[in-house]
Scaffold this motif. Structure first.
Motif, PDB file in Angstrom:
ATOM      1  N   ASP A 200       0.813  -1.217   0.000  1.00 49.75           N
ATOM      2  CA  ASP A 200       0.000   0.000   0.000  1.00 49.75           C
ATOM      3  C   ASP A 200       0.851   1.273   0.000  1.00 49.75           C
ATOM      4  N   THR A 201       2.059   1.214   0.523  1.00 52.52           N
ATOM      5  CA  THR A 201       2.903   2.411   0.545  1.00 52.52           C
ATOM      6  C   THR A 201       3.343   2.821  -0.852  1.00 52.52           C
ATOM      7  N   MET A 202       3.247   1.886  -1.806  1.00 52.89           N
ATOM      8  CA  MET A 202       3.645   2.177  -3.191  1.00 52.89           C
ATOM      9  C   MET A 202       2.451   2.025  -4.136  1.00 52.89           C
ATOM     10  N   ALA A 203       1.255   2.183  -3.602  1.00 51.29           N
ATOM     11  CA  ALA A 203       0.046   1.933  -4.393  1.00 51.29           C
ATOM     12  C   ALA A 203      -0.084   2.873  -5.580  1.00 51.29           C
ATOM     13  N   ASN A 204       0.523   4.052  -5.503  1.00 47.66           N
ATOM     14  CA  ASN A 204       0.402   5.024  -6.593  1.00 47.66           C
ATOM     15  C   ASN A 204       1.493   4.876  -7.646  1.00 47.66           C
ATOM     16  N   HIS A 205       2.399   3.941  -7.434  1.00 46.98           N
ATOM     17  CA  HIS A 205       3.440   3.724  -8.443  1.00 46.98           C
ATOM     18  C   HIS A 205       2.791   3.289  -9.755  1.00 46.98           C
ATOM     19  N   ARG A 206       3.347   3.727 -10.861  1.00 45.24           N
ATOM     20  CA  ARG A 206       2.721   3.440 -12.156  1.00 45.24           C
ATOM     21  C   ARG A 206       2.632   1.942 -12.438  1.00 45.24           C
ATOM     22  N   ALA A 207       3.621   1.153 -11.949  1.00 46.00           N
ATOM     23  CA  ALA A 207       3.569  -0.295 -12.170  1.00 46.00           C
ATOM     24  C   ALA A 207       2.405  -0.910 -11.401  1.00 46.00           C
ATOM     25  N   ALA A 208       2.142  -0.423 -10.196  1.00 46.18           N
ATOM     26  CA  ALA A 208       1.013  -0.922  -9.409  1.00 46.18           C
ATOM     27  C   ALA A 208      -0.305  -0.566 -10.083  1.00 46.18           C
ATOM     28  N   SER A 209      -0.412   0.672 -10.567  1.00 45.61           N
ATOM     29  CA  SER A 209      -1.637   1.107 -11.251  1.00 45.61           C
ATOM     30  C   SER A 209      -1.868   0.296 -12.517  1.00 45.61           C
ATOM     31  N   TRP A 210      -0.797   0.027 -13.255  1.00 40.10           N
ATOM     32  CA  TRP A 210      -0.915  -0.729 -14.503  1.00 40.10           C
ATOM     33  C   TRP A 210      -1.388  -2.155 -14.237  1.00 40.10           C
ATOM     34  N   LEU A 211      -0.838  -2.809 -13.211  1.00 33.76           N
ATOM     35  CA  LEU A 211      -1.272  -4.173 -12.899  1.00 33.76           C
ATOM     36  C   LEU A 211      -2.736  -4.207 -12.484  1.00 33.76           C
ATOM     37  N   ARG A 223       3.970  -8.890  -1.805  1.00 37.36           N
ATOM     38  CA  ARG A 223       3.949  -7.429  -1.940  1.00 37.36           C
ATOM     39  C   ARG A 223       5.223  -6.854  -1.327  1.00 37.36           C
ATOM     40  N   ASN A 224       5.749  -5.826  -1.974  1.00 30.92           N
ATOM     41  CA  ASN A 224       7.001  -5.219  -1.548  1.00 30.92           C
ATOM     42  C   ASN A 224       6.861  -3.706  -1.502  1.00 30.92           C
ATOM     43  N   ASP A 225       7.754  -3.078  -0.740  1.00 29.71           N
ATOM     44  CA  ASP A 225       7.734  -1.620  -0.645  1.00 29.71           C
ATOM     45  C   ASP A 225       8.857  -0.979  -1.458  1.00 29.71           C
ATOM     46  N   SER A 226       9.468  -1.749  -2.374  1.00 28.17           N
ATOM     47  CA  SER A 226      10.556  -1.203  -3.182  1.00 28.17           C
ATOM     48  C   SER A 226      10.711  -2.015  -4.462  1.00 28.17           C
ATOM     49  N   VAL A 227      11.350  -1.404  -5.450  1.00 25.59           N
ATOM     50  CA  VAL A 227      11.648  -2.106  -6.697  1.00 25.59           C
ATOM     51  C   VAL A 227      12.645  -3.234  -6.431  1.00 25.59           C
ATOM     52  N   LEU A 228      13.583  -2.988  -5.535  1.00 30.09           N
ATOM     53  CA  LEU A 228      14.537  -4.033  -5.189  1.00 30.09           C
ATOM     54  C   LEU A 228      13.825  -5.251  -4.620  1.00 30.09           C
ATOM     55  N   GLY A 229      12.775  -5.033  -3.820  1.00 32.58           N
ATOM     56  CA  GLY A 229      11.992  -6.142  -3.292  1.00 32.58           C
ATOM     57  C   GLY A 229      11.312  -6.919  -4.399  1.00 32.58           C
ATOM     58  N   LEU A 230      10.777  -6.214  -5.393  1.00 31.78           N
ATOM     59  CA  LEU A 230      10.195  -6.898  -6.553  1.00 31.78           C
ATOM     60  C   LEU A 230      11.227  -7.784  -7.229  1.00 31.78           C
ATOM     61  N   LEU A 231      12.390  -7.228  -7.463  1.00 26.47           N
ATOM     62  CA  LEU A 231      13.449  -7.963  -8.157  1.00 26.47           C
ATOM     63  C   LEU A 231      13.824  -9.243  -7.414  1.00 26.47           C
ATOM     64  N   LEU A 232      14.006  -9.132  -6.115  1.00 27.55           N
ATOM     65  CA  LEU A 232      14.415 -10.302  -5.334  1.00 27.55           C
ATOM     66  C   LEU A 232      13.315 -11.365  -5.308  1.00 27.55           C
ATOM     67  N   SER A 233      12.060 -10.931  -5.248  1.00 32.80           N
ATOM     68  CA  SER A 233      10.954 -11.884  -5.241  1.00 32.80           C
ATOM     69  C   SER A 233      10.855 -12.629  -6.571  1.00 32.80           C
ATOM     70  N   VAL A 234      11.039 -11.911  -7.666  1.00 27.18           N
ATOM     71  CA  VAL A 234      10.987 -12.555  -8.983  1.00 27.18           C
ATOM     72  C   VAL A 234      12.160 -13.514  -9.140  1.00 27.18           C
ATOM     73  N   LYS A 235      13.345 -13.112  -8.705  1.00 23.67           N
ATOM     74  CA  LYS A 235      14.506 -13.996  -8.782  1.00 23.67           C
ATOM     75  C   LYS A 235      14.287 -15.273  -7.978  1.00 23.67           C
ATOM     76  N   ALA A 236      13.564 -15.175  -6.888  1.00 25.79           N
ATOM     77  CA  ALA A 236      13.298 -16.344  -6.047  1.00 25.79           C
ATOM     78  C   ALA A 236      12.234 -17.267  -6.641  1.00 25.79           C
ATOM     79  N   GLY A 237      11.621 -16.842  -7.752  1.00 27.44           N
ATOM     80  CA  GLY A 237      10.614 -17.678  -8.392  1.00 27.44           C
ATOM     81  C   GLY A 237       9.247 -17.607  -7.763  1.00 27.44           C
ATOM     82  N   VAL A 238       9.019 -16.585  -6.918  1.00 29.08           N
ATOM     83  CA  VAL A 238       7.730 -16.464  -6.236  1.00 29.08           C
ATOM     84  C   VAL A 238       6.610 -16.197  -7.233  1.00 29.08           C
ATOM     85  N   GLY A 239       6.898 -15.374  -8.230  1.00 29.79           N
ATOM     86  CA  GLY A 239       5.911 -15.003  -9.234  1.00 29.79           C
ATOM     87  C   GLY A 239       6.566 -14.145 -10.284  1.00 29.79           C
ATOM     88  N   ILE A 240       5.738 -13.508 -11.111  1.00 31.44           N
ATOM     89  CA  ILE A 240       6.265 -12.642 -12.157  1.00 31.44           C
ATOM     90  C   ILE A 240       5.867 -11.209 -11.840  1.00 31.44           C
TER      91      ILE A 240
END
Length: 302
Positions: A200-211, A223-240
């Protein structure tokens, strides 16, 4: 000798904070002091004035008619004090040659490894760049940073800047994920896959709005509060998830499955307040970044 009848201007900030937050507890949190300190300083101010500024109610504090009358003047004192503190801090940074630059955390690593800042410091040994890392837009007018390296929609007309490159985003998955679950062939198929998104802290980010727009019924598994968190989650195979191409393409374990996505494309800009832009330290950084724009673009765009 000190005149004991003089107003303690510092007490005004407690009055303004109570008016702003509606309670002494919330005001104390905002000022990083305990509630009793706020109550004591507010009471001292009212004793000095000889008239109540606030009334206590079960739901919190409300201003008296007199308090409402005095609030604008107190807020003006607050603004002047903050402006003085900012000017003092700016003077110290100018003397020390410090340039505080805010940008997303993943970009700091790429800038540092590129040698770009080493070349800047070698050319300008009296100046030093300090990073203020954040995926959120920090307020340069409040002194959160001197310069912003920022992508996205810039609606703040108070800032001046220079375009440095393009911010491109695509959708990525780990190679392990693709081997197990396949990959979407079209954006419409995103809803069939577990997605990694922002909190929710990044709910206004354009990537969040687009999804939310293209896959409103999708299952968000992390859910992550940073782009770095997204990257690490995708690398771990959690999702896309959508990621900047500068980051996603640099990871050998990731596969670009869709994109770049035109709706997520933005411009990278170097931004500053006009008065800060004219200082020697910030002017030197702007000029250097423009000169090094060919080396900078692969760092920020990929």
């Amino acid at each position: 000798m000190h005149n004991r009848t003089m107003l303690d201007w510092d007490d005004l900030k407690y009055f303004v904070a109570v008016a702003r937050h509606g309670s002494t507890l919330a005001a104390g949190r905002a000022l990083q002091v305990d509630q009793s300190t706020v109550q004591r300083r507010l009471a001292a101010l009212e004793r000095h004035i000889g008239r109540p500024l606030t009334l206590r109610h079960p739901s919190g504090y409300r201003l008296t008619a007199f308090g409402q009358e005095m609030l604008p003047a107190a807020q003006e004192v607050e603004r002047a004090a903050l402006a003085f503190e900012q000017a003092l801090a700016d003077s110290k940074r100018n003397a020390a040659g410090v340039i505080r630059m805010t940008c997303p955390e993943p970009l700091v690593n790429r800038l540092t490894r590129s040698g770009l800042l080493d070349r800047f410091h070698a050319r300008h040994p009296a100046f030093r760049v300090e990073f203020v890392m954040s995926d959120k837009y920090l307020d340069l007018r409040h002194g959160d940073a001197d310069v912003a390296l920022r992508s996205g929609d810039t609606v703040d007309g108070a800032l001046v800047g220079r375009k440095l490159g393009d911010s491109l985003w695509a959708v990525y998955a780990s190679r392990t994920y693709v081997a197990r679950h396949g990959q979407p062939a079209r954006i419409e198929e995103l809803a069939d896959h577990p997605l990694v998104g922002f909190d929710d802290t990044m709910a206004n980010h354009r990537a969040a709005s687009w999804l939310r727009e293209v896959a409103p019924q999708a299952h968000i598994v992390a859910r992550n509060d940073s782009v770095l968190g997204l990257l690490l989650s995708v690398k771990a195979g959690v999702g896309i998830a959508p990621l900047p191409t500068a980051l996603g393409d640099a990871e050998p374990d990731l596969v670009r499955v869709l994109g770049p996505v035109p709706e997520l494309a933005r411009i990278w800009r170097l931004l500053a307040l006009p008065e800060v832009r004219r200082t020697p330290r910030v002017s030197a950084l702007f000029d250097f970044m423009v000169e090094e724009i060919d080396a900078l673009r692969p760092i920020i765009t990929g």
